[in-house]
Design a protein around this motif. Structure first.
Motif, short mmCIF file in Angstrom:
data_model
loop_
_atom_site.label_atom_id
_atom_site.label_comp_id
_atom_site.label_asym_id
_atom_site.label_seq_id
_atom_site.Cartn_x
_atom_site.Cartn_y
_atom_site.Cartn_z
N GLY A 20 5.10 -26.33 22.83
CA GLY A 20 6.44 -25.80 22.57
C GLY A 20 7.52 -26.57 23.32
O GLY A 20 8.61 -26.82 22.79
N ILE A 21 7.23 -26.97 24.56
CA ILE A 21 8.20 -27.77 25.34
C ILE A 21 8.43 -29.12 24.66
O ILE A 21 9.57 -29.61 24.55
CB ILE A 21 7.70 -27.94 26.78
CG1 ILE A 21 7.73 -26.60 27.52
CG2 ILE A 21 8.54 -28.97 27.52
CD1 ILE A 21 7.16 -26.65 28.91
N ILE A 22 7.35 -29.77 24.21
CA ILE A 22 7.48 -31.07 23.54
C ILE A 22 8.31 -30.94 22.27
O ILE A 22 9.21 -31.76 22.00
CB ILE A 22 6.08 -31.65 23.25
CG1 ILE A 22 5.33 -31.93 24.56
CG2 ILE A 22 6.19 -32.91 22.40
CD1 ILE A 22 3.89 -32.32 24.36
N ILE A 23 8.02 -29.91 21.49
CA ILE A 23 8.79 -29.72 20.24
C ILE A 23 10.25 -29.43 20.55
O ILE A 23 11.16 -29.94 19.88
CB ILE A 23 8.14 -28.57 19.42
CG1 ILE A 23 6.74 -28.97 18.97
CG2 ILE A 23 9.02 -28.22 18.23
CD1 ILE A 23 5.99 -27.88 18.25
N SER A 24 10.49 -28.62 21.57
CA SER A 24 11.89 -28.32 21.94
C SER A 24 12.62 -29.58 22.37
O SER A 24 13.80 -29.80 22.01
CB SER A 24 11.91 -27.28 23.07
OG SER A 24 11.26 -26.09 22.67
N ALA A 25 11.96 -30.43 23.15
CA ALA A 25 12.59 -31.68 23.57
C ALA A 25 12.91 -32.57 22.36
O ALA A 25 13.99 -33.18 22.27
CB ALA A 25 11.68 -32.42 24.54
N ILE A 84 18.96 -25.48 24.12
CA ILE A 84 17.57 -25.48 23.66
C ILE A 84 16.63 -25.92 24.79
O ILE A 84 15.60 -25.29 25.07
CB ILE A 84 17.41 -26.38 22.43
CG1 ILE A 84 18.18 -25.79 21.24
CG2 ILE A 84 15.95 -26.58 22.07
CD1 ILE A 84 18.20 -26.68 20.02
N VAL A 85 17.00 -27.01 25.47
CA VAL A 85 16.16 -27.51 26.57
C VAL A 85 16.11 -26.50 27.71
O VAL A 85 15.06 -26.27 28.34
CB VAL A 85 16.69 -28.88 27.05
CG1 VAL A 85 15.95 -29.33 28.28
CG2 VAL A 85 16.55 -29.92 25.95
N SER A 86 17.25 -25.84 28.00
CA SER A 86 17.29 -24.87 29.10
C SER A 86 16.39 -23.67 28.81
O SER A 86 15.64 -23.20 29.68
CB SER A 86 18.73 -24.42 29.34
OG SER A 86 19.55 -25.53 29.67
N PHE A 87 16.47 -23.15 27.59
CA PHE A 87 15.63 -22.00 27.23
C PHE A 87 14.15 -22.38 27.25
O PHE A 87 13.29 -21.60 27.69
CB PHE A 87 16.03 -21.47 25.86
CG PHE A 87 17.11 -20.42 25.93
CD1 PHE A 87 16.79 -19.10 26.21
CD2 PHE A 87 18.44 -20.76 25.73
CE1 PHE A 87 17.78 -18.13 26.27
CE2 PHE A 87 19.42 -19.80 25.80
CZ PHE A 87 19.10 -18.48 26.07
N ALA A 88 13.84 -23.60 26.74
CA ALA A 88 12.44 -24.03 26.76
C ALA A 88 11.94 -24.16 28.18
O ALA A 88 10.78 -23.79 28.49
CB ALA A 88 12.32 -25.36 26.02
N TRP A 89 12.78 -24.65 29.06
CA TRP A 89 12.38 -24.79 30.46
C TRP A 89 12.19 -23.43 31.13
O TRP A 89 11.25 -23.21 31.90
CB TRP A 89 13.44 -25.59 31.20
CG TRP A 89 13.09 -25.89 32.62
CD1 TRP A 89 13.35 -25.10 33.71
CD2 TRP A 89 12.37 -27.01 33.12
NE1 TRP A 89 12.87 -25.67 34.84
CE2 TRP A 89 12.25 -26.88 34.52
CE3 TRP A 89 11.84 -28.15 32.53
CZ2 TRP A 89 11.64 -27.80 35.32
CZ3 TRP A 89 11.21 -29.09 33.33
CH2 TRP A 89 11.11 -28.91 34.70
#
Length: 842
Positions: A20-25, A84-89
């Motif tokens: 999920g982190i990779i896809i979000s990035a 998006i990156v902040s929420f994924a993190w």
């Protein structure tokens, strides 16, 4: 077994979180590229149109996403990848999976995010102008702001939105404003306390510095004393060695010889006494002002100074500049008797006479050039022209954009859109260069917003001008990249200059003349200046380079050109007799002959030409430059004869060292005839009014798009492609300074025969007749009898009666008028009266 399955389950969940982190990035990067490469001409959700190629880096999907985000959120769209990156993190980045969630804290953060995002969108919509055709705050911010404006004023809405923004920020980030205020107050109190202790801190630093200086002073004095002790020890050892050598020599002397004993101790003590006294000095008690007397450097080179004082000092020899001798020159190449000022004068004027530019460096950044290149590409796309800017060359006046056209795109399509492109780019004019030698691209030249002035001092002070050995080296200005443009008139060999009023033509001619004065002495260069306007070239009156006064009467101008043709013929005879091909070979042969002690005598001299009994020695001949400031006025007054003389000079005078510079502000075909253009291939075109004038002077269009004020197109000899040059600027007071400097060096030696040639029959050229010597037609008497009998005269009646052509009949009518048989044409029908009486009948 159950624990192992639980670990495997947790490991699988962790893997899903990492995916999920990779896809979000990836999603964040894709949206960022789509937003920053957005182009309004790409097909998207809000508009549909055909383009040759989509500009968005995300392709059609990226163009749609960027368009929807800009339409919905405006400038806030740039924060979406960050969100998006902040929420994924915050959600997915977990070292281990856990179902324990603080729902209260999560709910507060969600509410804070909604407050922050929506209030910031509404604030941007209220206070920032729109982006392209999208609302600056997007559809969300625009709806929210307009809804609130229906109930509150603009100031109130801003205050309410700021309140929501601050509150949302506090809920979202857990930020404490009270801690911020306490921290600011603490730092403020500490700063005030530091300011209060500042005087004491400065005094303490000063005391430490003084203590350190005293310590360094003591160490320096101690080092000096050690050096003196070492020096005394070396002197003692040297003296002991000398005494040992003397004692050894005395032992070899015979015993019966009684030599007087020499006491060396006394002299040794005297020699060392100054050192002992010097060592007895108390260095520590001395004041700081006395320390320079004890400098170590003074002691180290003191001995060398004493030895140097023993040498005889000779007074400096003042070298005086030798007075240049012009006695070996012919009359027209020799200035009058010169006078030398009290101070030494350099052989050529100093560059300090000219104004130096005030350097105000405003370099254009690479980002600005890239933005301009993208703007050019987008404007070309509006006209269905696909081209890529492959190179940008900024210059002092214009910036050149080199374009690589798409396959199948014609250059003529771009050239025909010059005015449309100038309008689209908000430029004064746009010039399209359809061919660049050695490159497969075209160029677009746009004027800069801030134009720089190219001063003549910058170009004259360049290495290229100083290293050129030709006496006819001239500077024109700087090219599009700012490099100096230096040319050689001897290689042109003649120059044709044209441009409308105000285009910088007269300044360009002055620039050429000033550069010649900075390169050549009167021994190497002589000039004839023709100025019909009586204003431009009169400033050069009195310089030693002139062969005659500045010519302002056009009849005198024709005589000056006639003299030049006669001088050309004389020089060619000399070249043929000596056996050389040009003036440089002639001067070289004369120089070698004199160096060998076998001077060459004038082979054209005949007894009676002068009072001398034998032929004189040949001397060096200077180059002659004829400058005509307004060529069209001379052609209008003098007419066809002037064109013939100029053509003869242009055809043959190169090898004889005679060169022409013709300038005109009316480049029409009746002034710049085909015969003149064929013999003067080197041309300079300043700004002209139409494409026709540009084709007349250059043979191609382009000069009508120049910017004026010295902007020119220079077509060098042997090249069909003109070079754009920004002409150097020389002010009137600079010209006056250079002229006054040359007047100090000498006075001109004018040749009166140059302007008095019309009264001298010897000035008639081969095949030329003076006025009144035209041969009378054989039918003259019969025609006189015919018209006196009929009392009527016309060209057509003479043609019919005597069966001759029109040209011969017209010449007969002119001869009849010259002899007084008929009158000049008068009246609307140009009738002529027969003045001669009718014939007497027997």
């Amino acid at each position: 077994m159950s624990n192992r399955k639980l670990l495997n389950h947790l490991s699988g969940v962790q893997k899903l979180l990492e995916v999920g982190i990779i896809i979000s990035a990836f999603v964040a990067i894709f949206i960022t590229l789509s937003l920053f490469t957005f182009s309004p001409v790409d097909p998207s959700w809000s508009q549909q149109q055909w383009v040759a190629e989509i500009q968005n880096s995300g392709g059609r999907v990226g163009a749609w996403i960027a368009d929807i985000l800009f339409f919905g959120f405006g400038f806030m769209a740039y924060l979406i990848p960050v969100i998006i990156v902040s929420f994924a993190w915050a959600i997915l980045w977990k070292p281990s999976f856990s179902l324990d969630v603080d729902f209260l804290n999560l709910s507060l953060r969600i509410v804070g995010f909604i407050f922050t995002f929506f209030s910031l969108s509404a604030l941007i919509a209220l206070n920032v102008s729109d982006y392209f055709y999208y609302p600056s705050g997007g559809l969300v911010g625009d709806i929210l702001a307009q809804s609130m404006l229906g109930f509150f004023s603009l100031v109130a809405v801003n205050l309410i939105l700021l309140t929501f923004l601050i509150s949302g920020t506090t809920l979202l980030f857990g930020f404490s404003w009270i801690r911020l205020i306490d921290g600011i107050g603490e730092y403020t109190l500490n700063f005030i306390a530091w300011l209060g202790n500042l005087p004491a801190t400065l005094n303490e630093m000063k005391e430490k510095r003084e203590t350190g200086e005293d310590q360094r002073l003591f160490e320096k004095q101690q080092s000096l004393q050690d050096k003196l002790e070492k020096k005394q020890q070396k002197q003692t050892e040297k003296e002991n060695k000398r005494l040992a050598k003397i004692a050894e020599k005395e032992s070899q002397i015979e015993v019966d010889e009684q030599d007087e004993e020499i006491d060396f101790s006394h002299s040794f003590e005297q020699d060392n006494q100054p050192d002992d006294a010097f060592l007895g000095t108390n260095f520590i008690d001395q004041q700081e002002e006395q320390l320079p007397e004890l400098n170590i450097d003074n002691i180290e080179w003191q001995a060398e100074t004493d030895e140097a004082q023993l040498e005889v000092e000779e007074p400096p020899v003042v070298k005086k500049q030798a007075k240049t001798d012009f006695s070996h020159l012919p009359e027209h190449a020799r200035p009058a008797e010169r006078f030398v000022a009290e101070t030494n004068i350099a052989p050529l004027p100093s560059i300090d006479l000219l104004d130096r530019p005030d350097k105000k460096e405003n370099p254009v950044s690479q980002q600005e050039l890239d933005n301009a290149a993208r703007l050019v590409e987008s404007k070309l796309l509006e006209f269905k022209i696909k081209a890529d800017v492959v190179n940008v060359l900024p210059g002092p006046v214009i910036t050149r954009f080199e374009l690589d056209l798409a396959p199948g795109m014609k250059v003529s399509t771009v050239s025909s859109l010059e005015k449309d492109l100038a309008r689209a780019l908000s430029a004064m004019s746009v010039r399209v260069v359809d061919q660049i030698p050695g490159k497969s691209v075209i160029a677009l030249e746009l004027p800069n917003r801030h134009r720089e002035i190219v001063y003549i001092s910058e170009v004259l002070d360049c290495t290229k001008f100083h290293e050129n050995k030709s006496a006819l080296t001239m500077v024109l200005g700087a090219d599009i990249s700012g490099s100096p443009v230096v040319v050689d008139l001897a290689k042109m060999p003649h120059l044709l200059v044209a441009g409308t009023t105000g285009s910088g033509k007269s300044v360009g001619v002055n620039c050429m003349l000033v550069s010649l004065l900075y390169k050549s002495s009167p021994e190497d260069l002589r000039m004839i200046l023709i100025d019909p306007k009586m204003l431009e070239l009169n400033v050069y009156e009195g310089i030693p380079h002139l062969l005659t006064e500045v010519v302002t009467d056009m009849k005198d101008a024709a005589n000056a050109l006639r003299w030049c043709v006669g001088e050309m013929e004389r020089r060619y005879k000399l070249l043929a007799e000596i056996g050389v091909r040009n003036l440089a070979g002639y001067n070289s042969a004369i120089k070698k002959a004199k160096a060998a002690g076998e001077p060459i005598y004038d082979p054209l001299w005949k007894p009676g030409d002068s009072m001398a009994e034998s032929a004189p020695e040949l001397e060096k001949l200077p180059t002659i430059v004829v400058v005509v400031d307004e060529f069209a006025d001379m052609m209008m007054i003098v007419g066809k004869k002037c064109e013939e003389l100029i053509t003869r000079i242009a055809q043959k005078a190169r090898a004889a060292g005679i060169h022409l510079i013709l300038a005109t502000q009316r480049p029409s075909v009746d002034v710049i005839t085909g015969l003149i253009k064929a013999n003067i291939p080197t041309r300079i075109a300043f700004q002209v009014s139409s494409k026709i004038d540009s084709r007349t002077i250059l043979g191609q269009q382009g000069a009508e798009t120049l910017l004026g004020h010295g902007d020119m197109l220079y077509m060098p000899p042997g090249s069909g492609m003109p070079t754009r040059v920004h002409g150097a600027f020389v002010d009137d007071h600079e010209v006056h300074k250079v002229v006054a400097d040359w007047k100090k060096r000498g006075q001109p030696n004018y040749i009166q025969e140059i302007l008095a040639g019309d009264a001298d029959l010897d000035m008639l050229l081969p095949g030329e007749q003076s006025e009144g010597e035209e041969e009378i037609d054989a039918l003259f008497d019969e025609v006189v009898a015919f018209i006196t009998e009929t009392r009527k005269v016309s060209i057509s009646s003479i043609q019919r009666k005597f069966r001759i052509g029109y040209n011969r009949s017209a010449r007969l009518v002119d001869q009849l008028q010259a002899q007084g048989v008929i009158s000049a044409p008068s009246g609307a029908n140009s009738n002529r009266d027969v003045l001669a009486p009718p014939p007497v009948k027997d």
